[in-house]
Design a protein around this motif. Structure first.
Motif, PDB file in Angstrom:
ATOM      1  N   GLY A 175       0.887  -1.152  -0.026  1.00  0.00           N
ATOM      2  CA  GLY A 175      -0.080  -0.106   0.153  1.00  0.00           C
ATOM      3  C   GLY A 175       0.770   1.186   0.036  1.00  0.00           C
ATOM      4  O   GLY A 175       0.200   2.305   0.524  1.00  0.00           O
ATOM      5  N   SER A 232      -5.869  -0.176   7.453  1.00  0.00           N
ATOM      6  CA  SER A 232      -5.933  -0.576   5.945  1.00  0.00           C
ATOM      7  C   SER A 232      -4.306  -0.698   5.820  1.00  0.00           C
ATOM      8  O   SER A 232      -3.282  -0.344   6.489  1.00  0.00           O
ATOM      9  N   VAL A 233      -4.180  -1.170   4.564  1.00  0.00           N
ATOM     10  CA  VAL A 233      -2.621  -0.994   3.691  1.00  0.00           C
ATOM     11  C   VAL A 233      -2.224   0.164   3.538  1.00  0.00           C
ATOM     12  O   VAL A 233      -1.151   0.398   2.964  1.00  0.00           O
ATOM     13  N   THR A 271     -12.233  -2.115   6.767  1.00  0.00           N
ATOM     14  CA  THR A 271     -10.683  -2.216   6.201  1.00  0.00           C
ATOM     15  C   THR A 271     -10.615  -3.181   5.200  1.00  0.00           C
ATOM     16  O   THR A 271      -9.953  -3.013   4.220  1.00  0.00           O
ATOM     17  N   ASN A 276      -9.023  -2.181   1.468  1.00  0.00           N
ATOM     18  CA  ASN A 276      -7.865  -2.934   1.133  1.00  0.00           C
ATOM     19  C   ASN A 276      -8.212  -3.457  -0.431  1.00  0.00           C
ATOM     20  O   ASN A 276      -7.150  -3.463  -1.065  1.00  0.00           O
TER      21      ASN A 276
END
Length: 208
Positions: A3, A44-45, A118, A122
C-alpha cells in the motif's frame, strides 16, 4: 498487499444539518462514527491517513490527536475552512493533501458510513494497483459510491472541485472502461443523514 504511496482520506467536514447535532462525534455503537471510520482507515494497507474536518473541527481535533498519538502510521488533520461550500471543497482539500504528500493513490471515505470496513478499503487499493484504473468505486449492483480510490493523475481535477457534488463531476468525465468496481452489500453504502437513519444503523451495528 503493498500500500505504499496510498492515502485514505476520511471526509468529516459537514455540519450534520439534517441530523440536528454533530453526528460524527455523537455516541454510536459504543464508539463514534468518526472513530469507526478512522479506525478502518488506520488498519488498512494505506501508507497514511488524513481526516478532513470542518464544521465540528474543535470537537474532533482532541479525538483525532488522541488516536494519532498511538497510531502506527501518520494520521493528519486537514482543516477545510471552506466546508460550508459543500463536499466538493472537502474532496479538493483531500486531493491537495495527497498531492502535497506525493501519494500515488487516494481513497476517499465518507465518515458517516458505519459499515465501511478495512477489508473493503484494502480491496479498493488492490484493484487500483492491479488494474491501474483511474477510479475504483464500491458498487452494490444498483448504485456506485464511496469509498472510492483515485489515482494521482486525477488529483489536479479533484483539487479544482467546488460546491456540493463531490467527485462525481470528475468521474462523469471518464469513459466507462476507466472505472472499476468492488462488489459490496447494499448496507455498506448507507449513511446516517437523519436521526432515524442514525438510530437504525446503530441498531444494525450492535445487533447484526
Amino acid at each position: 498487499m503493498e500500500g505504499s504511496g496510498v492515502c485514505v482520506a476520511v471526509l468529516a467536514a459537514g455540519e450534520s444539518r439534517r441530523m440536528g447535532f454533530p453526528k460524527l462525534v455523537a455516541p454510536f455503537a459504543k464508539s463514534t462514527l468518526l472513530e469507526r471510520a478512522v479506525g478502518a482507515a488506520l488498519a488498512s494497507v494505506a501508507e497514511r491517513v488524513c481526516v478532513v474536518t470542518g464544521a465540528s473541527h474543535e470537537a474532533m481535533a482532541p479525538i483525532l490527536e488522541r488516536i494519532a498519538a498511538s497510531a502506527e502510521k501518520p494520521l493528519d488533520i486537514v482543516r477545510n475552512e471552506r466546508w460550508a461550500e459543500g463536499q466538493g471543497s472537502s474532496v479538493a482539500a483531500a486531493a491537495c493533501y495527497g498531492h502535497e504528500q506525493g501519494c500515488d493513490a487516494l481513497v476517499m471515505v465518507v465518515a458517516d458510513q458505519p459499515f465501511v470496513s478495512t477489508e473493503v478499503l484494502n480491496e479498493l487499493v488492490a484493484i487500483q494497483r492491479e488494474s491501474g484504473a483511474p477510479v475504483v468505486m464500491c458498487s452494490d449492483g444498483a448504485q456506485r459510491g464511496n469509498p472510492a480510490a483515485f489515482d494521482a493523475p486525477l488529483f489536479e481535477h479533484l483539487e479544482a472541485l467546488q460546491g456540493d457534488e463531490g467527485a462525481r463531476a470528475v468521474i462523469r468525465a471518464l469513459s466507462p472502461e476507466m472505472i472499476k468496481t468492488v462488489a459490496v452489500g447494499p448496507r455498506l453504502l448507507c449513511d446516517a443523514d437523519t436521526p432515524e437513519e442514525f438510530a437504525r444503523l446503530e441498531s444494525e451495528v450492535l445487533h447484526g
